[in-house]
Design a protein around this motif. Structure first.
Motif, PDB file in Angstrom:
ATOM      1  N   TYR A  19      -0.634  -7.582  -6.396  1.00 34.45           N
ATOM      2  CA  TYR A  19       0.460  -8.339  -6.174  1.00 34.45           C
ATOM      3  C   TYR A  19       1.395  -7.416  -5.062  1.00 34.45           C
ATOM      4  O   TYR A  19       2.151  -8.100  -4.508  1.00 34.45           O
ATOM      5  CB  TYR A  19       1.334  -8.834  -7.103  1.00 34.45           C
ATOM      6  N   LEU A  20       1.347  -6.215  -5.046  1.00 33.40           N
ATOM      7  CA  LEU A  20       1.743  -5.662  -3.861  1.00 33.40           C
ATOM      8  C   LEU A  20       1.315  -6.122  -2.442  1.00 33.40           C
ATOM      9  O   LEU A  20       1.952  -6.088  -1.451  1.00 33.40           O
ATOM     10  CB  LEU A  20       1.675  -4.080  -3.996  1.00 33.40           C
ATOM     11  N   ALA A  21      -0.137  -6.484  -2.510  1.00 32.72           N
ATOM     12  CA  ALA A  21      -0.717  -6.610  -1.362  1.00 32.72           C
ATOM     13  C   ALA A  21      -0.431  -8.159  -0.973  1.00 32.72           C
ATOM     14  O   ALA A  21      -0.625  -8.548   0.122  1.00 32.72           O
ATOM     15  CB  ALA A  21      -2.374  -6.749  -1.397  1.00 32.72           C
ATOM     16  N   GLU A  22       0.310  -8.859  -1.848  1.00 27.21           N
ATOM     17  CA  GLU A  22       0.673 -10.089  -1.597  1.00 27.21           C
ATOM     18  C   GLU A  22       2.062  -9.984  -0.977  1.00 27.21           C
ATOM     19  O   GLU A  22       2.487 -10.770  -0.017  1.00 27.21           O
ATOM     20  CB  GLU A  22       0.656 -11.059  -2.870  1.00 27.21           C
ATOM     21  N   GLY A  23       3.078  -9.186  -1.557  1.00 23.42           N
ATOM     22  CA  GLY A  23       4.336  -9.071  -1.097  1.00 23.42           C
ATOM     23  C   GLY A  23       4.585  -8.324   0.311  1.00 23.42           C
ATOM     24  O   GLY A  23       5.357  -8.680   1.244  1.00 23.42           O
ATOM     25  N   LEU A  24       3.574  -7.341   0.434  1.00 24.93           N
ATOM     26  CA  LEU A  24       3.914  -6.541   1.712  1.00 24.93           C
ATOM     27  C   LEU A  24       3.739  -7.614   2.889  1.00 24.93           C
ATOM     28  O   LEU A  24       4.850  -7.423   4.050  1.00 24.93           O
ATOM     29  CB  LEU A  24       3.008  -5.388   1.886  1.00 24.93           C
ATOM     30  N   GLY A  85      -5.340  -9.068   7.415  1.00 22.21           N
ATOM     31  CA  GLY A  85      -4.053  -8.890   7.771  1.00 22.21           C
ATOM     32  C   GLY A  85      -3.789  -7.717   7.908  1.00 22.21           C
ATOM     33  O   GLY A  85      -2.830  -7.483   8.759  1.00 22.21           O
ATOM     34  N   GLY A  86      -4.450  -6.467   7.567  1.00 22.99           N
ATOM     35  CA  GLY A  86      -3.977  -5.028   7.931  1.00 22.99           C
ATOM     36  C   GLY A  86      -4.475  -4.917   9.581  1.00 22.99           C
ATOM     37  O   GLY A  86      -3.494  -4.288   9.985  1.00 22.99           O
ATOM     38  N   VAL A  87      -5.562  -5.475   9.731  1.00 22.83           N
ATOM     39  CA  VAL A  87      -5.674  -5.319  11.288  1.00 22.83           C
ATOM     40  C   VAL A  87      -4.831  -5.966  12.058  1.00 22.83           C
ATOM     41  O   VAL A  87      -4.610  -5.435  13.011  1.00 22.83           O
ATOM     42  CB  VAL A  87      -7.367  -5.760  11.475  1.00 22.83           C
ATOM     43  N   ILE A 178       6.207   1.510  12.424  1.00 28.11           N
ATOM     44  CA  ILE A 178       6.516   0.737  11.163  1.00 28.11           C
ATOM     45  C   ILE A 178       5.401  -0.210  10.816  1.00 28.11           C
ATOM     46  O   ILE A 178       4.824  -0.382   9.854  1.00 28.11           O
ATOM     47  CB  ILE A 178       7.745  -0.134  11.127  1.00 28.11           C
ATOM     48  N   PHE A 179       5.005  -0.977  11.892  1.00 24.03           N
ATOM     49  CA  PHE A 179       3.841  -2.277  11.748  1.00 24.03           C
ATOM     50  C   PHE A 179       2.680  -1.417  11.471  1.00 24.03           C
ATOM     51  O   PHE A 179       1.700  -1.878  11.058  1.00 24.03           O
ATOM     52  CB  PHE A 179       3.863  -3.256  12.906  1.00 24.03           C
ATOM     53  N   GLY A 180       2.499  -0.058  12.174  1.00 21.90           N
ATOM     54  CA  GLY A 180       1.326   0.613  12.061  1.00 21.90           C
ATOM     55  C   GLY A 180       1.066   0.990  10.601  1.00 21.90           C
ATOM     56  O   GLY A 180       0.017   1.010  10.227  1.00 21.90           O
ATOM     57  N   ILE A 181       2.207   1.541  10.043  1.00 19.86           N
ATOM     58  CA  ILE A 181       2.152   1.752   8.684  1.00 19.86           C
ATOM     59  C   ILE A 181       1.921   0.823   7.724  1.00 19.86           C
ATOM     60  O   ILE A 181       1.109   0.899   6.673  1.00 19.86           O
ATOM     61  CB  ILE A 181       3.485   2.444   8.241  1.00 19.86           C
ATOM     62  N   LEU A 182       2.402  -0.547   8.161  1.00 21.38           N
ATOM     63  CA  LEU A 182       2.060  -1.745   7.228  1.00 21.38           C
ATOM     64  C   LEU A 182       0.815  -1.923   7.417  1.00 21.38           C
ATOM     65  O   LEU A 182      -0.120  -2.413   6.289  1.00 21.38           O
ATOM     66  CB  LEU A 182       2.955  -2.834   7.550  1.00 21.38           C
ATOM     67  N   GLY A 183       0.140  -1.822   8.492  1.00 18.13           N
ATOM     68  CA  GLY A 183      -1.162  -2.342   8.690  1.00 18.13           C
ATOM     69  C   GLY A 183      -2.271  -1.378   7.741  1.00 18.13           C
ATOM     70  O   GLY A 183      -3.168  -1.643   7.173  1.00 18.13           O
ATOM     71  N   SER A 184      -1.823  -0.096   8.034  1.00 17.58           N
ATOM     72  CA  SER A 184      -2.633   1.057   7.357  1.00 17.58           C
ATOM     73  C   SER A 184      -2.642   0.827   6.047  1.00 17.58           C
ATOM     74  O   SER A 184      -3.471   1.126   4.904  1.00 17.58           O
ATOM     75  CB  SER A 184      -2.422   2.499   7.608  1.00 17.58           C
ATOM     76  N   MET A 185      -1.330   0.433   5.311  1.00 16.02           N
ATOM     77  CA  MET A 185      -1.172   0.101   3.882  1.00 16.02           C
ATOM     78  C   MET A 185      -2.064  -1.172   3.184  1.00 16.02           C
ATOM     79  O   MET A 185      -2.765  -0.734   2.390  1.00 16.02           O
ATOM     80  CB  MET A 185       0.273   0.011   3.654  1.00 16.02           C
TER      81      MET A 185
END
Length: 433
Positions: A19-24, A85-87, A178-185
């Motif tokens: 659900y973290l992967a839903e929220g991010l 989504g990450g890519v 920031i968006f690079g970090i989000l994608g990596s997460m």
């Protein structure tokens, strides 16, 4: 891409991270992108319209959800759409360096939204298929907590980091980080989930596309045959009119320069007041709102919940009039507003569960109702920028208060019957909506 587990994993190993992967990605699209574009000089009306448009994916996701049943593994779908989504989030980071960055990044965020909305369907299905009813109820709290952890990480962590980075580099580079970090997460979560998620087999793969389509058709027809459904739909659409506007323009007002009527806060300061104090206040309001509705019953509680959700928006008029310099005053005011938002939003969730979703297709009809609910958020969000630029911030916040009056009047016209039995555990999150 995924490996099926030979032994079941303990839910605590995968429910929170799922659900973290839903929220991010949801908060990346719905909130973080708006602050990024504001830092890069995009006008409010453009920000509101385009970031609102791409969230239509969550409006219509229930329409393609039955077709996912043909997949042999929900785990495969979950991991695949997390990777997609990450890519795409990573590509957003790269696009910010291009001359046509706005059009390209909006298109990529649209792909993020579609992947995230589809991921939500598969993730909720996996949760239901993997856990007993008792387990579903036991871990439901972890769903909401970690979905909102995505907001805390995005606004309370990454936006604050963006604010610090903006002091030493151009905004495009800061937000690319920031968006690079989000994608990596998201990619890291996908790799983890390829191991951690339970490997449930789909028992409905023999169903033809025709049978799935016929079921979907029946779900939609019976939804619109419910007594009083059109009045209920109008109520759902109107419920979020004020919220859709304030949640879009509010952060932009905080960032706006003082000579233009804003508070002139830095990106980091907005992250602090919204991502920490605001998120905590929202969660507290949600919990207390549930107890309040349980104590009074939905019919008696609903008008008070509507007032709780909209009256605290007065704080924005106060802020636009007084323009306080003290960040503590701003944080306190916004905490009051977010507490009311969380407290009142419970009313809409319970209305959909106890009034709309009752019947043969309880889960599917609830999903359709949440689509209507999201539409009631997206449309006001899309037009809020143009309204604000026409009225100015002070008059806009008065307009937001006025726009909440119709739903308050409608609450007296609704026929709400006390449910005969306790509602079953509902998987998924409510904060997205």
């Amino acid at each position: 891409m995924t490996t099926e587990n030979t032994a079941p994993r303990h839910p605590m190993r995968w429910v929170p991270t799922l659900y973290l992967a839903e929220g991010l990605p949801f908060y990346a699209v719905a909130l973080v992108a708006s602050l990024m574009y504001k830092s890069m000089g995009v006008a409010n009306d453009e920000i509101a319209y385009w970031t609102g448009l791409i969230t239509f994916a969550w409006v219509f996701k229930s329409l393609w959800s039955p077709f996912l049943e043909a997949a042999s593994s929900k785990k495969f779908l979950v991991v695949m759409f997390q990777l997609i989504g990450g890519v795409c989030l990573g590509l957003v980071a790269l696009s910010l360096q291009l001359p046509m960055y706005f059009a390209i990044s909006i298109a990529l965020l649209g792909l993020v939204a579609i992947a995230a909305a589809t991921h939500d369907i598969a993730a909720d299905g996996l949760y239901i298929a993997s856990l007993s009813n008792k387990q579903q109820a036991a871990y439901a709290g972890w769903q909401g907590a970690f979905f909102n952890a995505g907001k805390f990480i995005s606004l309370g962590g990454l936006v604050v980091l963006a604010g610090h980075l903006e002091k030493s580099m151009p905004p495009a580079q800061a937000w690319a980080v920031i968006f690079g970090i989000l994608g990596s997460m998201m990619i890291a979560l996908a790799l983890y989930h390829s191991w951690a998620l339970p490997g449930t087999k789909n028992t409905n793969t023999d169903a033809s596309m025709r049978s799935v389509f016929l079921t979907l058709k029946d779900v939609i027809i019976t939804f619109f045959q419910k007594p009083g459904i059109w009045l209920a739909i109008l109520f759902i659409l109107l419920f979020r009119v004020g919220e859709g506007q304030i949640q879009t323009i509010g952060p932009l007002f905080l960032r706006e320069a003082k000579n233009l009527g804003g508070l002139g806060l830095s990106t980091a300061e907005v992250g602090i007041v919204y991502g920490t104090a605001g998120t905590i206040a929202f969660l507290g309001g949600s919990i207390l709102g549930g107890y309040f509705a349980s104590w009074l019953g939905l019919k008696r509680a609903l008008p008070w919940l509507i007032l709780a959700m909209n009256v605290p928006n007065l704080v924005f008029f106060f802020l636009s009039t007084s323009l306080p310099e003290n960040l503590a005053i701003v944080a306190t005011a916004l905490s009051f507003e977010m507490f009311g938002y969380g407290f009142g939003f419970v009313g809409l969730i319970l209305f959909m569960m106890q009034v709309i979703a009752v019947g043969k297709y309880q889960t599917a009809h609830y999903a359709l109702a949440t689509g209507v609910m999201q539409l009631g958020l997206v449309v006001p969000k899309m037009v809020s920028g143009s309204i604000q630029m026409s009225l100015g911030y002070k008059n806009f916040f008065i307009w937001v208060l006025i726009s909440a009056i119709p739903v308050l009047l409608m609450s007296r016209l609704l026929v709400i019957k006390t449910p005969v039995k306790t509602a079953p555990a509902v998987s998924g999150n409510t904060a997205e909506a």
